[in-house]
Scaffold this active site. Structure first.
Site, PDB file in Angstrom:
ATOM      1  N   GLU A  18       0.834  -1.208   0.000  1.00 23.97           N
ATOM      2  CA  GLU A  18       0.000   0.000   0.000  1.00 23.97           C
ATOM      3  C   GLU A  18       0.865   1.253   0.000  1.00 23.97           C
ATOM      4  O   GLU A  18       0.674   2.164  -0.816  1.00 23.97           O
ATOM      5  CB  GLU A  18      -0.901  -0.007   1.236  1.00 23.97           C
ATOM      6  CG  GLU A  18      -1.821   1.187   1.358  1.00 23.97           C
ATOM      7  CD  GLU A  18      -3.045   1.023   0.497  1.00 23.97           C
ATOM      8  OE1 GLU A  18      -3.146   1.786  -0.494  1.00 23.97           O
ATOM      9  OE2 GLU A  18      -3.873   0.153   0.779  1.00 23.97           O
ATOM     10  N   ASP A  49       1.284   4.046  -3.097  1.00 21.73           N
ATOM     11  CA  ASP A  49       0.926   5.454  -2.933  1.00 21.73           C
ATOM     12  C   ASP A  49       2.089   6.374  -3.253  1.00 21.73           C
ATOM     13  O   ASP A  49       1.926   7.375  -3.965  1.00 21.73           O
ATOM     14  CB  ASP A  49       0.450   5.699  -1.498  1.00 21.73           C
ATOM     15  CG  ASP A  49      -0.879   5.035  -1.190  1.00 21.73           C
ATOM     16  OD1 ASP A  49      -1.602   4.707  -2.140  1.00 21.73           O
ATOM     17  OD2 ASP A  49      -1.182   4.840   0.002  1.00 21.73           O
ATOM     18  N   SER A  74      -7.109   2.116  -4.062  1.00 17.76           N
ATOM     19  CA  SER A  74      -5.797   2.571  -3.580  1.00 17.76           C
ATOM     20  C   SER A  74      -4.948   3.087  -4.731  1.00 17.76           C
ATOM     21  O   SER A  74      -4.051   3.897  -4.537  1.00 17.76           O
ATOM     22  CB  SER A  74      -5.040   1.426  -2.904  1.00 17.76           C
ATOM     23  OG  SER A  74      -5.411   1.292  -1.569  1.00 17.76           O
ATOM     24  N   ASP A 113     -16.109  11.176 -19.416  1.00 22.14           N
ATOM     25  CA  ASP A 113     -17.307  10.550 -18.859  1.00 22.14           C
ATOM     26  C   ASP A 113     -17.247   9.043 -19.074  1.00 22.14           C
ATOM     27  O   ASP A 113     -17.011   8.571 -20.190  1.00 22.14           O
ATOM     28  CB  ASP A 113     -18.550  11.130 -19.540  1.00 22.14           C
ATOM     29  CG  ASP A 113     -19.824  10.838 -18.779  1.00 22.14           C
ATOM     30  OD1 ASP A 113     -19.734  10.285 -17.659  1.00 22.14           O
ATOM     31  OD2 ASP A 113     -20.912  11.164 -19.300  1.00 22.14           O
ATOM     32  N   ILE A 114     -17.458   8.284 -18.008  1.00 21.84           N
ATOM     33  CA  ILE A 114     -17.450   6.816 -18.071  1.00 21.84           C
ATOM     34  C   ILE A 114     -18.903   6.355 -18.051  1.00 21.84           C
ATOM     35  O   ILE A 114     -19.646   6.653 -17.108  1.00 21.84           O
ATOM     36  CB  ILE A 114     -16.679   6.203 -16.879  1.00 21.84           C
ATOM     37  CG1 ILE A 114     -15.308   6.892 -16.723  1.00 21.84           C
ATOM     38  CG2 ILE A 114     -16.535   4.698 -17.068  1.00 21.84           C
ATOM     39  CD1 ILE A 114     -14.418   6.814 -17.935  1.00 21.84           C
ATOM     40  N   GLY A 132     -22.969  11.616 -17.582  1.00 21.97           N
ATOM     41  CA  GLY A 132     -22.947  12.569 -16.481  1.00 21.97           C
ATOM     42  C   GLY A 132     -22.464  11.907 -15.202  1.00 21.97           C
ATOM     43  O   GLY A 132     -21.816  10.862 -15.220  1.00 21.97           O
ATOM     44  N   ASP A 192     -22.396   9.689 -11.919  1.00 19.57           N
ATOM     45  CA  ASP A 192     -23.035   8.453 -11.467  1.00 19.57           C
ATOM     46  C   ASP A 192     -22.340   7.968 -10.202  1.00 19.57           C
ATOM     47  O   ASP A 192     -21.237   8.413  -9.858  1.00 19.57           O
ATOM     48  CB  ASP A 192     -22.998   7.373 -12.563  1.00 19.57           C
ATOM     49  CG  ASP A 192     -21.597   7.043 -13.044  1.00 19.57           C
ATOM     50  OD1 ASP A 192     -20.820   6.482 -12.240  1.00 19.57           O
ATOM     51  OD2 ASP A 192     -21.267   7.339 -14.210  1.00 19.57           O
TER      52      ASP A 192
END
Length: 609
Positions: free
Chosen positions: A299, A303, A517, A562-563, A581, A583
């Protein structure tokens, strides 16, 4: 002068009437049912040390939130005029009477001023006391509780009381009813013995009109690297120009250590320009950063490698915070185990040189965090936003479920004793004063099926979300998931970014990881680059992002990709669908840095008209 004197006399009278006495009646301040999934094992050792955090009421906190919204609203004349540390502290300082009454209460239990620690705003008071004294002060009984699935243990109670005269002056006392386990947001870890086997696949390119040069290397569909992200999100070739002023940071908890050697190997392989670079480490509350190779954290490595690799040469900081609430106490164990997240907040809110962008990839189910504590922490994030800091959080890896990335093993029940079936929002992602980052996968991008998203049961929907969320809810067939979520709650995520097949270095080897993550430090990297562009042009950092993000999305700018495909299953359902838009799977979508840079450097009114 007469008015001032009268006010002082009134305060003296109030204090005299409310003076503590040993026989003063107590009332229950907070009580919860036995939490799901935890077993009460036995009474806590009387000599075990607890650090009690006493949260005094903040009578002007609503003014802080109003200031935050004004300086973060691109339509407001105060946009970008962030507050000073002193101004923020003045807005959260408790009333002097509240402070005095708490001091008197502590003194009645023979706790001296030398034993008390206060935060700069004086709104938190901290004392270290044995369990036996905490039980007397709070008229409660502490027990050792064990989490049935993981075996983690905590010293907690399910109810505590305060003297009558403190009920209107103290918001909460913790640790008492807080059963959050605070885990990292990564779903998978795949091993590869050869880096070339990861990166040299899928030759050719993929057409992506919004990307740098209109295309992305096809290998990015199976292995994500910093260069993939810079190309995909239209930032290839951008050179940071304010590295002496702009900074970025990531947080580390639960003994997750960021390894320097792995960082160097990652840069040599994937960010050659940064091959000789490093990052700073800030040690909070006894935090460590053990460099033994076997102690490296996937982790922490993820990062630091992506947040700092994307933004080189912007200075990067890794906050390593000590304290790990889950432990196995015994009668001989008197060590104090602090709440690490609260300790980090105390530290940064007392800092005078804050990074402008901070990413965190940890969290838990909202319902495991008492409402009083969640609202208190959320207002701490408001303080950071008012200071001009952009705070980003992973949205979670359980879809609409309880954080477990495997929908088959999720437990989607309320924690209030009714065992009601429900979607499980995550916290701190559900706080309206942070930017929650969901996950996408593949090129062209679709929603990652683990992308946490939904609606808070604690926080109402902020006004900046009204139009976008109303439009999304209108797309749902009548009765969809009725009763499983709160349609009036703060909706999340706000945005998203790639979250699968990220190549990292861990223990000197190349691995692929996935989870939100990945998406939070990635999106934070692009926010930091936008801050760089603004600071280099004499402008303020972006600070709290959400009002700007929703203004841009609602006004139809192309600052986000936009996905519209994918969903986030959980709790025995297919979850929500990605759609045109905003979601509740991917938010407004992924960043288009080139367009966003043009917007944040220009006249915002030209883009928001």
């Amino acid at each position: 002068m007469r008015s001032l004197l009268a006010g002082s006399l009134l305060a003296i009278v109030l204090l005299a009437r409310a003076a503590p006495s040993p026989e003063c009646a107590h009332r229950v301040k907070e009580s919860i049912p036995p939490p799901r999934g935890w077993d009460k094992v036995r009474p806590a050792p009387a000599n075990h040390t607890i650090e009690l955090r006493i949260g005094l009421q903040r009578p002007n906190v609503h003014n802080l939130e109003q200031h935050l919204l004004e300086v973060s609203d691109p339509f407001h004349p105060r946009y970008g005029q962030h507050l000073s540390k002193a101004e923020v502290e003045a807005l959260i300082e408790p009333h002097p009477i509240s402070s005095q009454l708490v001091d008197d209460w502590l003194a009645s239990h023979e706790i001296s001023e030398e034993q008390i620690t206060r935060t700069p705003g004086k709104d938190w008071v901290k004392i270290k006391v044995p369990v036996a004294l905490a039980e007397k002060m709070l008229e409660t009984e502490y027990h050792i509780w064990t989490h049935l699935e993981s075996g983690d243990s905590l010293v907690r109670t399910t109810s505590y009381s305060l003297p009558d005269y403190l009920m209107d002056h103290v918001d909460l006392v913790q640790p008492t009813t807080l059963f959050a386990r605070f885990r990292g947001m990564k779903t998978t870890l795949h091993f590869s013995t050869e880096r070339t086997a990861i990166t040299d696949t899928n030759p050719g390119t993929i057409s992506v009109p919004t990307a740098s040069g209109g295309q992305v290397n096809a290998s990015c569909n199976s292995t994500v690297t910093p260069s993939c992200l810079l190309d995909l999100y239209n930032a290839a070739g951008y050179e940071p120009a304010a590295a002496g002023q702009n900074k970025i940071a990531v947080t580390g908890y639960l003994e997750e250590y960021a390894n320097y050697e792995d960082f160097h190997l990652f840069n040599e392989a994937l960010v050659p320009a940064a091959a000789n670079s490093n990052f700073s480490v800030v040690y909070v509350n006894g935090g460590l950063n053990n460099q033994t190779p076997s102690e490296a954290g996937a982790e922490a490595n993820l990062d630091t490698q992506y947040a700092f690799g994307l933004t080189y040469p912007t200075p990067g900081t890794f906050y390593t915070t000590g304290g790990s609430p889950p432990f196995i106490p015994d009668d001989g164990d008197t060590q104090n185990y602090n709440e690490p997240y609260a300790e980090w907040l105390d530290y940064v809110l007392n800092s005078t040189d804050l990074p402008q962008t901070i990413s965190t990839s940890y969290g838990d189910d909202e319902q495991t965090v008492p409402y009083s504590y969640a609202t208190r922490v959320c207002s701490d994030f408001a303080q950071l936003g008012a200071l001009g800091v952009s705070i980003l959080f992973s949205s979670g890896d359980g879809g609409v479920g309880d954080g477990d990335p495997d929908p088959a093993t999720q437990e989607c029940y309320s924690n209030d004793g009714t065992n009601k079936t429900m979607f499980i929002p995550g916290f701190p992602a559900s706080c309206p004063y942070v930017t929650a980052v969901g996950g996408t996968a593949y090129i062209p991008e679709v929603a990652a099926n683990f992308s946490g998203g939904g609606f808070s049961n604690y926080f109402s929907r902020p006004s900046y979300q009204d139009a976008a969320v109303a439009n999304f809810l209108a797309t749902l067939p009548a009765g969809t998931y009725e009763g499983l979520y709160n349609p009036n709650g703060r909706a999340y995520p706000d945005v998203s970014a790639q979250s699968e097949n990220f190549e990292i270095y861990w223990d000197a080897e190349a691995y692929l990881v996935a989870g939100t993550s990945c998406s939070s430090p990635t999106f934070a990297g692009f926010v930091s680059l936008l801050n760089d562009a603004r600071i280099a042009n004499g402008l303020s950092p972006l600070g709290f992002l959400n009002p700007l993000i929703y203004a841009l999305g609602t006004n139809g700018t192309s600052g986000f990709n936009d996905i519209t495909e994918g969903n986030n299953p959980g709790c025995g359902t297919e979850g929500f669908n990605a759609t045109i838009g905003w979601d509740a799977v991917t938010g407004w979508g992924t960043p288009n840095f080139g367009v966003l840079k043009q917007i944040v450097l220009g006249n915002l009114s030209d883009f928001l008209a």
